[in-house]
Scaffold this active site. Structure first.
Site, PDB file in Angstrom:
ATOM      1  N   LYS A 139      27.903 -99.289   1.273  1.00  0.00           N
ATOM      2  CA  LYS A 139      28.168 -99.384   2.715  1.00  0.00           C
ATOM      3  C   LYS A 139      26.829 -99.270   3.427  1.00  0.00           C
ATOM      4  O   LYS A 139      26.136 -98.256   3.306  1.00  0.00           O
ATOM      5  CB  LYS A 139      29.100 -98.264   3.196  1.00  0.00           C
ATOM      6  N   GLU A 181      30.425 -83.503   2.011  1.00  0.00           N
ATOM      7  CA  GLU A 181      30.897 -84.697   1.286  1.00  0.00           C
ATOM      8  C   GLU A 181      31.249 -84.334  -0.166  1.00  0.00           C
ATOM      9  O   GLU A 181      32.160 -84.919  -0.755  1.00  0.00           O
ATOM     10  CB  GLU A 181      29.844 -85.817   1.327  1.00  0.00           C
ATOM     11  N   ARG A 237      39.552 -96.772  -1.665  1.00  0.00           N
ATOM     12  CA  ARG A 237      38.241 -96.373  -1.139  1.00  0.00           C
ATOM     13  C   ARG A 237      38.381 -95.703   0.231  1.00  0.00           C
ATOM     14  O   ARG A 237      37.544 -94.877   0.609  1.00  0.00           O
ATOM     15  CB  ARG A 237      37.291 -97.574  -1.056  1.00  0.00           C
ATOM     16  N   ASN A 241      37.040 -91.595   3.272  1.00  0.00           N
ATOM     17  CA  ASN A 241      36.887 -91.410   4.711  1.00  0.00           C
ATOM     18  C   ASN A 241      37.617 -90.143   5.209  1.00  0.00           C
ATOM     19  O   ASN A 241      37.780 -89.954   6.406  1.00  0.00           O
ATOM     20  CB  ASN A 241      37.439 -92.654   5.422  1.00  0.00           C
ATOM     21  N   HIS A 244      36.674 -88.338   8.454  1.00  0.00           N
ATOM     22  CA  HIS A 244      35.687 -89.156   9.161  1.00  0.00           C
ATOM     23  C   HIS A 244      36.187 -89.745  10.480  1.00  0.00           C
ATOM     24  O   HIS A 244      35.374 -90.037  11.357  1.00  0.00           O
ATOM     25  CB  HIS A 244      35.185 -90.285   8.253  1.00  0.00           C
ATOM     26  N   HIS A 248      33.669 -89.013  13.077  1.00  0.00           N
ATOM     27  CA  HIS A 248      32.897 -90.037  13.795  1.00  0.00           C
ATOM     28  C   HIS A 248      33.022 -89.844  15.309  1.00  0.00           C
ATOM     29  O   HIS A 248      32.081 -90.108  16.059  1.00  0.00           O
ATOM     30  CB  HIS A 248      33.358 -91.443  13.411  1.00  0.00           C
ATOM     31  N   HIS A 260      26.109 -85.553  10.648  1.00  0.00           N
ATOM     32  CA  HIS A 260      27.260 -86.224  10.023  1.00  0.00           C
ATOM     33  C   HIS A 260      28.104 -85.252   9.172  1.00  0.00           C
ATOM     34  O   HIS A 260      29.327 -85.177   9.330  1.00  0.00           O
ATOM     35  CB  HIS A 260      26.765 -87.395   9.165  1.00  0.00           C
TER      36      HIS A 260
HETATM   37  N1  LIG Z   1      26.730 -95.488   3.431  1.00  0.00           N
HETATM   38  C1  LIG Z   1      27.539 -94.481   3.133  1.00  0.00           C
HETATM   39  O1  LIG Z   1      28.406 -94.570   2.255  1.00  0.00           O
HETATM   40  C2  LIG Z   1      27.366 -93.178   3.860  1.00  0.00           C
HETATM   41  C3  LIG Z   1      27.979 -92.019   3.347  1.00  0.00           C
HETATM   42  C4  LIG Z   1      27.789 -90.823   4.020  1.00  0.00           C
HETATM   43  C5  LIG Z   1      26.979 -90.776   5.157  1.00  0.00           C
HETATM   44  N2  LIG Z   1      26.399 -91.911   5.606  1.00  0.00           N
HETATM   45  C6  LIG Z   1      25.486 -91.877   6.758  1.00  0.00           C
HETATM   46  O2  LIG Z   1      24.373 -91.061   6.390  1.00  0.00           O
HETATM   47  C7  LIG Z   1      23.820 -90.457   7.562  1.00  0.00           C
HETATM   48  C8  LIG Z   1      23.640 -88.974   7.325  1.00  0.00           C
HETATM   49  O3  LIG Z   1      22.762 -88.810   6.218  1.00  0.00           O
HETATM   50  P1  LIG Z   1      21.868 -87.500   6.047  1.00  0.00           P
HETATM   51  O4  LIG Z   1      22.715 -86.297   6.163  1.00  0.00           O
HETATM   52  O5  LIG Z   1      21.055 -87.705   4.842  1.00  0.00           O
HETATM   53  O6  LIG Z   1      20.988 -87.529   7.378  1.00  0.00           O
HETATM   54  P2  LIG Z   1      19.452 -87.935   7.640  1.00  0.00           P
HETATM   55  O7  LIG Z   1      19.110 -89.163   6.958  1.00  0.00           O
HETATM   56  O8  LIG Z   1      19.267 -87.853   9.118  1.00  0.00           O
HETATM   57  O9  LIG Z   1      18.664 -86.744   6.926  1.00  0.00           O
HETATM   58  C9  LIG Z   1      18.872 -85.423   7.377  1.00  0.00           C
HETATM   59  C10 LIG Z   1      17.525 -84.762   7.719  1.00  0.00           C
HETATM   60  O10 LIG Z   1      16.824 -84.472   6.518  1.00  0.00           O
HETATM   61  C11 LIG Z   1      15.484 -84.977   6.598  1.00  0.00           C
HETATM   62  N3  LIG Z   1      15.072 -85.197   5.224  1.00  0.00           N
HETATM   63  C12 LIG Z   1      15.415 -86.195   4.386  1.00  0.00           C
HETATM   64  N4  LIG Z   1      15.022 -85.921   3.139  1.00  0.00           N
HETATM   65  C13 LIG Z   1      14.371 -84.745   3.191  1.00  0.00           C
HETATM   66  C14 LIG Z   1      13.747 -83.924   2.219  1.00  0.00           C
HETATM   67  N5  LIG Z   1      13.770 -84.224   0.914  1.00  0.00           N
HETATM   68  N6  LIG Z   1      13.149 -82.786   2.619  1.00  0.00           N
HETATM   69  C15 LIG Z   1      13.169 -82.435   3.941  1.00  0.00           C
HETATM   70  N7  LIG Z   1      13.797 -83.138   4.897  1.00  0.00           N
HETATM   71  C16 LIG Z   1      14.391 -84.283   4.508  1.00  0.00           C
HETATM   72  C17 LIG Z   1      15.615 -86.160   7.489  1.00  0.00           C
HETATM   73  O11 LIG Z   1      14.366 -86.508   8.045  1.00  0.00           O
HETATM   74  C18 LIG Z   1      16.609 -85.641   8.533  1.00  0.00           C
HETATM   75  O12 LIG Z   1      15.943 -84.842   9.479  1.00  0.00           O
HETATM   76  C19 LIG Z   1      24.767 -90.774   8.694  1.00  0.00           C
HETATM   77  O13 LIG Z   1      24.246 -91.840   9.442  1.00  0.00           O
HETATM   78  C20 LIG Z   1      26.031 -91.212   7.986  1.00  0.00           C
HETATM   79  O14 LIG Z   1      26.809 -92.088   8.765  1.00  0.00           O
HETATM   80  C21 LIG Z   1      26.579 -93.113   4.983  1.00  0.00           C
HETATM   81  O1  LIG Z   2      31.651 -94.900   0.938  1.00  0.00           O
HETATM   82  C1  LIG Z   2      32.638 -94.841   1.684  1.00  0.00           C
HETATM   83  O2  LIG Z   2      33.565 -95.646   1.613  1.00  0.00           O
HETATM   84  C2  LIG Z   2      32.719 -93.786   2.719  1.00  0.00           C
HETATM   85  O3  LIG Z   2      33.590 -93.851   3.567  1.00  0.00           O
HETATM   86  C3  LIG Z   2      31.724 -92.680   2.666  1.00  0.00           C
HETATM   87  C4  LIG Z   2      31.582 -91.906   3.958  1.00  0.00           C
HETATM   88  O4  LIG Z   2      31.150 -90.600   3.612  1.00  0.00           O
HETATM   89  C5  LIG Z   2      30.508 -92.485   4.882  1.00  0.00           C
HETATM   90  O5  LIG Z   2      30.285 -91.614   5.955  1.00  0.00           O
HETATM   91  C6  LIG Z   2      30.718 -93.889   5.363  1.00  0.00           C
HETATM   92  O6  LIG Z   2      29.536 -94.393   5.948  1.00  0.00           O
HETATM   93  C7  LIG Z   2      31.781 -93.997   6.427  1.00  0.00           C
HETATM   94  O7  LIG Z   2      32.070 -95.331   6.565  1.00  0.00           O
HETATM   95  P1  LIG Z   2      32.864 -95.956   7.783  1.00  0.00           P
HETATM   96  O8  LIG Z   2      33.481 -97.162   7.176  1.00  0.00           O
HETATM   97  O9  LIG Z   2      33.872 -94.954   8.253  1.00  0.00           O
HETATM   98  O10 LIG Z   2      31.846 -96.244   8.816  1.00  0.00           O
HETATM   99 ZN   LIG Z   3      30.454 -89.515   5.325  1.00  0.00          ZN
END
Ligand SMILES: NC(=O)c1ccc[n+]([C@@H]2O[C@H](COP(=O)([O-])OP(=O)(O)OC[C@H]3O[C@@H](n4cnc5c(N)ncnc54)[C@H](O)[C@@H]3O)[C@@H](O)[C@H]2O)c1
Ligand SMILES: O=C(O)C(=O)C[C@@H](O)[C@H](O)[C@H](O)COP(=O)(O)O
Ligand SMILES: [Zn+2]
Length: 362
Positions: A139, A181, A237, A241, A244, A248, A260
């Site tokens: 994603k 998570e 899948r 969520n 979420h 969100h 998050h």
């Molecule tokens: N694609 C997916 O399936 C999925 C799943 C869950 C969350 N997300 C997304 O991920 C984001 C949240 O991710 P997050 O919690 O990693 O947030 P983030 O990327 O903002 O990182 C959190 C903080 O940690 C810092 N940081 C990163 N690595 C570090 C390290 N090793 N040491 C010190 N500081 C460090 C960053 O600079 C930031 O300040 C949201 O945008 C959420 O929507 C996506």
């Molecule tokens: O991988 C997935 O599927 C997830 O939903 C993982 C979630 O933890 C993540 O925050 C994801 O980005 C949420 O997706 P969204 O489709 O609700 O935007």
């Molecule tokens: Zn998530």
């Protein structure tokens, strides 16, 4: 080092998990091309960029460093990274590497998915949340002022390299976000893992290496299994969520103050309370969920918002179908369902009861 495969036929890829893996990057990724763009941020760059650059060797290595925070997951930054790729004449056989947390990973992944209609993408997640969740499964997205992840694509990485050593520099707050998570996987899929988390919450909080390694591995195994079965979120899948839809709404209206993982934790507590009120989740299981989140230093109370604001954000959730809200709701520890919900009074009741139940208990 452990290796888990995300099984997607010809797009299958490995998740390598271990310690001191940055030093082994060129061995782990022998197929990397000459042109490589590393996307990272201003916090991660001074900590790990040099190590990664050295390990990658002598090709045309370009770095794009974004600012810190959820606000950076924007179309504006997407455009800037595209400008960087074009300015350096990157071709379709280049690779994009995300070095950072979920913000960097989601943004860089969306760039990789769309630059010249798709180039190779690698994830090097540096937060616990990114290691257990966002780097796996494909994603990718940027946010829109109207809501989280509204613009994006499913686009799988070629490999994920998880070096658990880099968690040492994470703040306690961001580390706890990752645990939200991790707990999610126990609730939706694996009661035994939930029990293990209950027994080891203090080891995890203290970042005891063996406990962290197990939590990361088990989380990646569960996510890999679910993604392999339902890559495009047509059915199971959606369970990833959990929490979420509420989360969100909290996050999108409070980017500056809620992260998050925190928003997901409060959303999970509300989802559990919703089911407890329908007698579809036992009082005991709802309480276990709430207690484990709290034991991991996560919030279980949402910020105060008018119902109309919850509705505005929740109606834009990607699970909404034919205009109807669908929520992921826990039915027991280890099981959850996706349910159409039409009665907003019940939603409001769960939000407020969850908040007052918490006040009573504490
Ligand atoms: N694609 C997916 O399936 C999925 C799943 C869950 C969350 N997300 C997304 O991920 C984001 C949240 O991710 P997050 O919690 O990693 O947030 P983030 O990327 O903002 O990182 C959190 C903080 O940690 C810092 N940081 C990163 N690595 C570090 C390290 N090793 N040491 C010190 N500081 C460090 C960053 O600079 C930031 O300040 C949201 O945008 C959420 O929507 C996506
Ligand atoms: O991988 C997935 O599927 C997830 O939903 C993982 C979630 O933890 C993540 O925050 C994801 O980005 C949420 O997706 P969204 O489709 O609700 O935007
Ligand atoms: Zn998530």
């Amino acid at each position: 080092m452990q290796c888990i495969t995300v099984g997607l036929d010809e797009r299958s890829y490995p998740i390598y998990i271990g310690r001191d893996l940055f030093a082994q990057l060129s061995r782990l990724l022998p197929q990397l091309p000459n042109q490589i763009l590393i996307v990272t941020n201003q916090i991660v760059a001074p900590l790990y960029l040099e190590q990664v650059q050295q390990a990658l060797g002598d090709g045309q290595l370009v770095t794009h460093i974004i600012g810190d925070g959820e606000g950076e997951k924007s179309l504006h930054n997407y455009q800037h990274i595209m400008d960087t790729l074009i300015a350096h004449s990157f071709n379709r056989d280049c690779a994009v590497i995300a070095l950072g947390g979920g913000v960097v990973g989601d943004l860089a992944g969306f760039v990789a998915a769309t630059y010249q209609r798709g180039v190779d993408f690698y994830q090097i997640p540096t937060t616990l949340l990114a290691q257990v969740d966002s780097s796996v499964g494909g994603k990718t997205a940027v946010n829109h002022p109207g809501g989280k992840n509204l613009i994006g694509a499913f686009y799988q990485p070629r490999a994920v390299i998880i070096d658990t050593d880099c968690l040492a520099t994470l703040t306690d707050r961001d580390y706890a976000c990752g645990l939200a998570e991790v707990i999610k996987y126990g609730i939706i899929h694996d009661a035994q893992f939930f029990e293990w988390l209950e027994a080891h919450s203090q080891d995890l909080i203290q970042r005891e290496p063996q406990a962290v390694a197990y939590a990361v591995r088990r989380s990646c195994e569960i996510k890999a299994e679910i993604v392999a079965a339902d890559e495009r979120e047509q059915n199971q899948r959606a369970l990833l969520n959990l929490g979420h839809t509420f989360g969100h709404a909290i996050e999108a209206s409070h980017y500056d103050s809620w992260h998050h993982g925190e928003a997901v934790a409060a959303g999970t507590a509300i989802a559990a309370e919703f089911m407890r009120q329908q007698d579809e989740l036992s009082d005991q299981d709802a309480e276990r969920i709430r207690r484990l989140l709290q034991a991991c230093n996560l919030p279980v109370v949402a910020p105060s918002m008018p119902l109309s604001q919850w509705q505005d954000y929740m109606q834009r959730d990607k699970k909404v179908k034919a205009g109807q809200l669908r929520l992921v709701l826990p039915t027991a520890i280890g099981a959850a369902c996706l349910r159409t919900v039409t009665d907003w009074d019940r939603v409001a009741s769960a939000i407020s009861a969850c908040n007052s139940a918490c006040n009573e208990h504490d």
